[in-house]
Each structure stands twice: as structure tokens, then as C-alpha cells.
Design an enzyme around this catalytic site. Structure first.
Site, PDB file in Angstrom:
ATOM      1  CE  LYS A  90      -3.090   2.734   2.876  1.00  0.00           C
ATOM      2  NZ  LYS A  90      -3.733   2.882   4.194  1.00  0.00           N
ATOM      3  N   GLY A 149      -8.146   8.536  10.315  1.00  0.00           N
ATOM      4  CA  GLY A 149      -8.448   8.486  11.737  1.00  0.00           C
ATOM      5  C   GLY A 149      -9.480   9.481  12.222  1.00  0.00           C
ATOM      6  CB  ALA A 172      -8.356   7.241   5.258  1.00  0.00           C
ATOM      7  N   GLY A 173     -10.904   7.332   7.374  1.00  0.00           N
ATOM      8  CA  GLY A 173     -12.020   8.170   7.771  1.00  0.00           C
ATOM      9  C   GLY A 173     -13.307   7.454   8.122  1.00  0.00           C
ATOM     10  CG  ASN A 195      -5.786   0.583  12.315  1.00  0.00           C
ATOM     11  OD1 ASN A 195      -6.081  -0.263  13.140  1.00  0.00           O
ATOM     12  ND2 ASN A 195      -4.611   1.207  12.347  1.00  0.00           N
ATOM     13  CB  THR A 196      -8.809   4.705  13.846  1.00  0.00           C
ATOM     14  OG1 THR A 196      -7.467   4.932  13.405  1.00  0.00           O
ATOM     15  CG2 THR A 196      -9.034   5.456  15.133  1.00  0.00           C
TER      16      THR A 196
END
Length: 254
Positions: free
Chosen positions: A96, A157, A183-184, A205-206
Site C-alpha cells: 500500500k 483516523g 481512511a475516515g 483500522n481506528t
């Protein structure tokens, strides 16, 4: 099935491995998520210091495909070097590409991302570039030969969800390679929405690792992505301005 380059997967959820409160929680969350692809930052790998704690030590890595990322790179040359380190450590050739251009927003640098993608493709990597929701940039990355496009839903995040569904839909419509929303994402609703727009997969992830209950959230994300994909494939009804009776009127008694 999700096909990325020469790789094929059943799950459409890609999961990050950082920020978990404990390794045991990380392990359980990964297992219930159903993911087949784990991503992590090359710079966190203890390639030269095996005595240091291994943040993947609880995971059965033979059960997953690993997707190292070049997070922390600010130039194409740094990203390429990180990818080469990952390959040298014996990981698979998927990478990535993440080249950050702004420390405040953590948005990717489009020019350096293009450069890194081009170079890594020449070196035979399976390249998945992380990008903004720039429609033209996404097309140019695919034209270079990227094996998937990874537009962010919102800043990394942030948990803001999809802030620009119009551009995201444009990227999906023009792409002939997988579009993985990255993301987001903050909630299962965000993940389902991404899939309903036609995304091929979602990387998280987050949203999982920092949830009050990461294991339960991992399961919720799995279900949301599955439901969103089914909904996209089924085809939603058109939106109408006025009501429309759900029961047919024909044949009703007076």
C-alpha cells in the site's frame, strides 16, 4: 470475490493492526472480522531487532495475506525504500503506497504518490496507492497500472465517514480495478454506505481498534460490509418525491 492483481479474496474487509489496547484484543478482533488481509506500517517492523516486541505476535500470520504500507514516507523515494524493506523481509509483494503531503491533514501527496506507484510497478510489486478523492488522480494511477485504487473517505483516523460521495462514486464508475475505500470510516453505517456506492472493499483500522469494544465493532463492520455489498448488487429502488403504495391496488374489493 475480490481480485487484486493475482490475488483473490472472499472477504471485502481489510483490517489494520495498530492502536489496539492489547494484543489479545487485537487477535480476537481480527478473527471475528473475517478479514483475509492485514495491513501494517513497514516502519513498525523490527526487521533488524528481533528482540523487540512484535506487534503481530499474537496473530497466525499464515492465515492472512499481509499488506505492508509505507506510512511515514513523505517522498516517493522513501516509499520505495520502505516497500523494498518489506519485500526483503520475505513478505508478499503487495504494497500500500502512502506518501503524506500535509502533516496537519495527513492527506496524500499526489505527485509523490504517482512517482512511487510508477517505480514500484516497474519493480514488480502489486501496488495499491492511497489517494484523496481526486477523480482525475485516481484515473491517472490506474493508467499507470495500479492494481487497486484506495481513496480516502475523509482524513485518516477522523471518523468523519464519507464526506464527498459524489467524487467517490465518480472514481468507482470510471475504475476497472478494485476501489477500496480507505481512511475516515467511523461506523458500520459508513462502511455500508461505501459498499452501497459500489466500492469493492473497505480498509479500516481506528474505527475498530479505538472503539469501546473493538471485538464487537469488528464483527459489526464485517456485517455492514457484507450487507452493503448485497444491497449494491441487489439494486436499490429509485428515490421518489411522493409516496407510492407498497401493495398493488388491482383486484382489491370495493
Amino acid at each position: 470475490m475480490l481480485k487484486i492483481g493475482n490475488y483473490t479474496f472472499h472477504s471485502r474487509l481489510l483490517l489494520g493492526t495498530g492502536k489496539y489496547p492489547a494484543f489479545d484484543i487485537q487477535k480476537e478482533a481480527v478473527e471475528v472480522s473475517g478479514t483475509e488481509i492485514l495491513t501494517f506500517t513497514v516502519r513498525r517492523m523490527n526487521i533488524f531487532e528481533p528482540s523487540q516486541p512484535n506487534f503481530l505476535e499474537k496473530l497466525d500470520l499464515e492465515s492472512y495475506s499481509l499488506l505492508p504500507n509505507t506510512a511515514g514516507a513523505k517522498t516517493a523515494s522513501e516509499a520505495v525504500r520502505h516497500a523494498q524493506l518489506a519485500r526483503a523481509s520475505g513478505l508478499c509483494d503487495m504494497i500500500k503506497v502512502e506518501v503524506i503531503g500535509c502533516d496537519k491533514t495527513l492527506l496524500p501527496d499526489p505527485v509523490e504518490t504517482l512517482k512511487a506507484t510508477e517505480e514500484l510497478l516497474k519493480e514488480g510489486f502489486t501496488v495499491l496507492p492511497y489517494t484523496s478523492d481526486d477523480v482525475v488522480l485516481a484515473r491517472k494511477l490506474e493508467e499507470l497500472g495500479a492494481h487497486a485504487i484506495m481513496p480516502g473517505a475523509s482524513p485518516i483516523g477522523s471518523g468523519q465517514g464519507i464526506v464527498n460521495p459524489v467524487n467517490l462514486r465518480f472514481i468507482i464508475e470510471q475504475a476497472s480495478v478494485p476501489v477500496i475505500v480507505d481512511a475516515g470510516i467511523g461506523s458500520p453505517a459508513d462502511a455500508a454506505y461505501a459498499m452501497e456506492l459500489g466500492a469493492d472493499a473497505v480498509l479500516l483500522n481506528t474505527a475498530v481498534s479505538q472503539a469501546k469494544d473493538p471485538v464487537k465493532m469488528a464483527n459489526a463492520m464485517r456485517l455492514a460490509i457484507e450487507g452493503g455489498r448485497f444491497g449494491y448488487e441487489a439494486g436499490r429502488i429509485p428515490r421518489k418525491r411522493y409516496a407510492s403504495a407498497s401493495s398493488p391496488m388491482e383486484g382489491m374489493s370495493v
